[in-house]
Design an enzyme around this catalytic site. Structure first.
Site, PDB file in Angstrom:
ATOM      1  CG  ASP A 121      13.940 -25.800 -30.013  1.00  0.00           C
ATOM      2  OD1 ASP A 121      13.742 -25.777 -31.239  1.00  0.00           O
ATOM      3  OD2 ASP A 121      13.286 -26.517 -29.231  1.00  0.00           O
ATOM      4  CD  GLU A 123      10.200 -27.549 -26.008  1.00  0.00           C
ATOM      5  OE1 GLU A 123       9.002 -27.893 -26.162  1.00  0.00           O
ATOM      6  OE2 GLU A 123      11.094 -27.826 -26.827  1.00  0.00           O
ATOM      7  CB  ALA A 124       5.130 -22.662 -26.175  1.00  0.00           C
ATOM      8  CG  ASP A 222      11.884 -21.831 -31.912  1.00  0.00           C
ATOM      9  OD1 ASP A 222      11.643 -22.184 -30.751  1.00  0.00           O
ATOM     10  OD2 ASP A 222      12.183 -22.623 -32.824  1.00  0.00           O
ATOM     11  CG  HIS A 279       9.432 -32.631 -28.128  1.00  0.00           C
ATOM     12  ND1 HIS A 279       9.435 -31.806 -29.228  1.00  0.00           N
ATOM     13  CD2 HIS A 279       9.094 -33.868 -28.580  1.00  0.00           C
ATOM     14  CE1 HIS A 279       9.092 -32.515 -30.296  1.00  0.00           C
ATOM     15  NE2 HIS A 279       8.893 -33.751 -29.930  1.00  0.00           N
ATOM     16  CG  ASP A 284      14.353 -30.179 -28.546  1.00  0.00           C
ATOM     17  OD1 ASP A 284      14.749 -31.351 -28.543  1.00  0.00           O
ATOM     18  OD2 ASP A 284      13.156 -29.867 -28.553  1.00  0.00           O
TER      19      ASP A 284
END
Length: 377
Positions: A121, A123-124, A222, A279, A284
């Site tokens: 998962d 994060e961006a 993703d 998040h 996550d």
């Protein structure tokens, strides 16, 4: 960047990749035994055995049971009694089926074809209310889950330094909890991807002699969006292991007959609560892994259900499981070092990227809903 081991499943393998004459003979004998075992299982699972009628009758009884009776039965079998009534019914049916098949020495032909799943998962980078924002992966977490027994095996985690938008927005930091200093001191994505694939290799995942595995995610974003666009920006070939994956959100809805929901919603149906910070990529991923564990224990067959070739104008293909499919139906090719794109690849990617931009406002209604949902936090 940190990597944390939970078990010693990544023991080193020193055996040669080539068999001697005697080893070749042994390999052929093992293959013959495996084929005979498969044929035996296929004969056993023609559903003509009386046990299947017994299982069907019990399923009908479970459908008519009230929640207290279901809980009483599950308690008798030392099973988890948390979750909605429909989930408890599914759990009881699977428990009874496994016990009955075991009593008559019949193996379940619907067992998963995978040895492991790798839950991811990302994060961006992001900005509020900007749906065409150029995302860059800034947290790369992964958890290795043993499919046959549902146990967590190992974790991988690394932050990534963004290049196109090196300064994190206030919205991004507040949403993910990732601070500027964490990405400033992190390595760039190509290096992190290389380390991740080395981590996969350390667990002998993929390849002709390795364990069969699949990536598992909460939805299509993703792989289809974050990883794909990141590879575009980093001039990397889209990895083969990322072109097919297990969409656990879809799998959860289909298995438990529930409407698709987010991580919190799925946990709630299982009688669980979110652990950690929402998040945060690692938190996550851990919670998604918990959902995967319950799916496995409740008898869900883990199979890839979505794919993305990386050169078809961004369309995601749904994959339906095939009955009596062989293990190599979804075999992941041997993992190779990260490849830098050729000039021909870059020209092709430019055409695909242009097509994707034209389709940007039309293609992912579910993605828009996702962004609206995270704006609540």
């Amino acid at each position: 960047m940190a990597e944390k081991g939970i078990s010693d499943a990544s023991s080193s393998e020193n055996e040669s990749t080539e068999c001697s004459e005697n080893e070749t003979k042994d390999c052929k004998e093992d293959q013959t035994k495996e084929e005979n075992k498969v044929n035996k299982n296929e004969k056993q699972n023609d559903y003509s055995h009386p046990v299947y009628k017994n299982i069907s009758q019990f399923n009908g009884e479970v459908n008519r049971m009230k929640r207290p009776e279901i809980i009483r039965r599950l308690t008798k079998y030392n099973m988890d009694t948390n979750g909605t009534t429909e989930i408890l019914k599914r759990r009881l049916k699977n428990c009874y089926k496994k016990r009955k098949l075991n009593d008559v020495s019949i193996s379940d032909s619907n067992a998963s074809k995978f040895d492991y799943i790798v839950v991811i998962d990302y994060e961006a980078t992001c900005e509020a209310d900007v749906f065409n924002y150029r995302h860059e992966i800034i947290e790369f977490p992964a958890i290795l889950v043993n499919v046959p027994n549902g146990e967590l095996v190992d974790e991988f985690r690394s932050y990534c330094k963004p290049i196109e938008n090196p300064k994190l927005t206030k919205f991004c930091t507040e949403l993910t909890g990732i601070t500027q200093d964490k990405v400033d001191t992190a390595e760039e994505f190509p290096v992190v991807l290389q380390k991740f694939e080395e981590w996969l290799k350390s667990h002998r995942l993929g390849g002709k002699r390795g364990f069969k595995f699949a990536v598992a995610t909460d939805g299509p974003w993703d792989m289809r969006r974050f990883l794909y666009y990141q590879c575009q920006m980093s001039d990397l070939v889209f990895p083969k292991w990322a072109r097919k994956w297990v969409n656990l959100r879809s799998l959860f809805g289909n298995f438990y007959k529930r409407e698709r929901g987010n991580i919190e919603n799925m946990l709630s149906h299982l009688g669980l609560v979110f652990e950690g910070r929402q998040h945060c990529g690692m938190d996550d991923t851990r919670n998604i892994a918990r959902i995967a564990q319950h799916l496995i224990k409740d008898g869900c067959v883990i199979h890839v259900n979505q794919s993305f070739s990386g050169n078809d104008k961004g369309r995601i293909q749904e994959i339906k499981p095939q009955k009596n499919s062989r293990s190599n139906d979804f075999e992941i090719p041997e993992i190779k070092p990260v490849n830098i794109k050729t000039e021909a690849d870059k020209v092709k990617d430019k055409e695909v990227r242009e097509a994707l931009r034209k389709l940007q406002l039309k293609e992912d209604e579910e993605l828009v809903a996702f962004y609206k949902s995270i704006n609540r936090y």
